[in-house]
Design a protein around this motif. Structure first.
Motif, PDB file in Angstrom:
ATOM      1  N   ILE A   1       1.356   6.532  -7.218  1.00  0.00           N
ATOM      2  CA  ILE A   1       0.276   7.182  -7.588  1.00  0.00           C
ATOM      3  C   ILE A   1       1.136   9.178  -7.147  1.00  0.00           C
ATOM      4  CG2 ILE A   1      -1.713   8.749  -6.583  1.00  0.00           C
ATOM      5  CD1 ILE A   1      -2.907   5.504  -6.020  1.00  0.00           C
ATOM      6  N   GLY A   2       1.813   9.654  -5.704  1.00  0.00           N
ATOM      7  CA  GLY A   2       2.182  10.455  -5.951  1.00  0.00           C
ATOM      8  C   GLY A   2       3.527  11.099  -6.246  1.00  0.00           C
ATOM      9  N   HIS A   3       3.581  10.061  -7.273  1.00  0.00           N
ATOM     10  CA  HIS A   3       4.672  10.626  -7.986  1.00  0.00           C
ATOM     11  C   HIS A   3       4.410  10.529  -9.379  1.00  0.00           C
ATOM     12  CE1 HIS A   3       9.034   9.729  -5.751  1.00  0.00           C
ATOM     13  NE2 HIS A   3       8.142   8.290  -5.441  1.00  0.00           N
ATOM     14  N   GLU A   4       3.704   9.772 -10.365  1.00  0.00           N
ATOM     15  CA  GLU A   4       2.882  10.548 -11.001  1.00  0.00           C
ATOM     16  C   GLU A   4       2.459  12.109 -11.406  1.00  0.00           C
ATOM     17  OE1 GLU A   4       3.215   8.797 -14.019  1.00  0.00           O
ATOM     18  OE2 GLU A   4       4.818   7.714 -12.891  1.00  0.00           O
TER      19      GLU A   4
ATOM     20  N   GLU B   1      -2.130   7.785 -17.935  1.00  0.00           N
ATOM     21  CA  GLU B   1      -2.459   7.281 -18.185  1.00  0.00           C
ATOM     22  C   GLU B   1      -1.791   6.060 -17.019  1.00  0.00           C
ATOM     23  OE1 GLU B   1      -1.420   5.609 -22.421  1.00  0.00           O
ATOM     24  OE2 GLU B   1      -2.873   6.631 -22.867  1.00  0.00           O
ATOM     25  N   LEU B   2      -0.483   6.373 -16.488  1.00  0.00           N
ATOM     26  CA  LEU B   2       0.113   5.686 -15.583  1.00  0.00           C
ATOM     27  C   LEU B   2      -0.486   5.616 -13.917  1.00  0.00           C
ATOM     28  CD1 LEU B   2       1.472   3.345 -14.436  1.00  0.00           C
ATOM     29  CD2 LEU B   2       3.759   5.078 -14.305  1.00  0.00           C
ATOM     30  N   TYR B   3      -0.966   6.755 -14.077  1.00  0.00           N
ATOM     31  CA  TYR B   3      -1.826   7.827 -12.912  1.00  0.00           C
ATOM     32  C   TYR B   3      -3.287   6.641 -12.735  1.00  0.00           C
ATOM     33  CZ  TYR B   3      -4.444  10.695  -9.299  1.00  0.00           C
ATOM     34  OH  TYR B   3      -5.228  11.123  -8.432  1.00  0.00           O
TER      35      TYR B   3
ATOM     36  N   LEU C   1       0.761  -1.234  -0.139  1.00  0.00           N
ATOM     37  CA  LEU C   1       0.257  -0.059   0.014  1.00  0.00           C
ATOM     38  C   LEU C   1       1.098   1.436  -0.231  1.00  0.00           C
ATOM     39  CD1 LEU C   1      -2.205   1.351  -0.038  1.00  0.00           C
ATOM     40  CD2 LEU C   1      -2.605   0.835   2.248  1.00  0.00           C
ATOM     41  N   ALA C   2       1.684   1.032   1.130  1.00  0.00           N
ATOM     42  CA  ALA C   2       2.741   2.051   0.654  1.00  0.00           C
ATOM     43  C   ALA C   2       3.441   2.451  -1.027  1.00  0.00           C
ATOM     44  CB  ALA C   2       3.747   2.279   1.931  1.00  0.00           C
ATOM     45  N   TYR C   3       3.855   1.286  -1.328  1.00  0.00           N
ATOM     46  CA  TYR C   3       4.236   1.852  -2.687  1.00  0.00           C
ATOM     47  C   TYR C   3       4.211   2.529  -3.466  1.00  0.00           C
ATOM     48  CZ  TYR C   3       6.244   0.609  -7.015  1.00  0.00           C
ATOM     49  OH  TYR C   3       6.482   0.879  -8.853  1.00  0.00           O
ATOM     50  N   LEU C   4       2.454   2.000  -3.394  1.00  0.00           N
ATOM     51  CA  LEU C   4       1.410   2.460  -4.280  1.00  0.00           C
ATOM     52  C   LEU C   4       1.021   3.709  -3.917  1.00  0.00           C
ATOM     53  CD1 LEU C   4      -1.409  -0.442  -4.756  1.00  0.00           C
ATOM     54  CD2 LEU C   4      -0.228   0.718  -6.493  1.00  0.00           C
ATOM     55  N   GLU C   5       0.947   4.315  -2.386  1.00  0.00           N
ATOM     56  CA  GLU C   5       0.667   5.359  -2.359  1.00  0.00           C
ATOM     57  C   GLU C   5       1.949   6.761  -2.985  1.00  0.00           C
ATOM     58  OE1 GLU C   5      -0.303   5.927   1.810  1.00  0.00           O
ATOM     59  OE2 GLU C   5      -1.608   4.796   1.418  1.00  0.00           O
ATOM     60  N   ASP C   6       3.217   5.803  -2.935  1.00  0.00           N
ATOM     61  CA  ASP C   6       4.418   6.509  -3.288  1.00  0.00           C
ATOM     62  C   ASP C   6       3.986   6.726  -5.133  1.00  0.00           C
ATOM     63  OD1 ASP C   6       5.308   7.452  -0.817  1.00  0.00           O
ATOM     64  OD2 ASP C   6       6.651   5.573  -1.087  1.00  0.00           O
TER      65      ASP C   6
END
Length: 63
Positions: free
Chosen positions: A13-16, A48-50, A6-11
């Motif tokens: 998403i934030g990067h995108e 798209e990635l976001y 979950l933390a990886y996904l949050e990171d």
């Protein structure tokens, strides 16, 4: 889904989100048509990635 995943996904998403903002700002400051077109393609890729990451996260929440 683990806390680490979950933390990886949050990171990610934030990067995108950050890349989308950078692409938009860059497009607004470019003068060359070719560079603007290139950055618009990059913007689309990051959007798209976001969206893919958000959809993946929503699917996991709804499991």
């Amino acid at each position: 889904m683990t806390q680490k995943e979950l933390a990886y996904l949050e990171d990610a998403i934030g990067h995108e989100q950050a890349m989308i903002k950078i692409c938009n700002n860059t497009i607004n400051n470019l003068k060359t048509k070719e560079l603007k077109e290139f950055m618009q393609e990059e913007l689309i890729n990051h959007e798209e990635l976001y969206n893919d990451l958000i959809m993946y996260l929503e699917d996991k929440v709804n499991e």
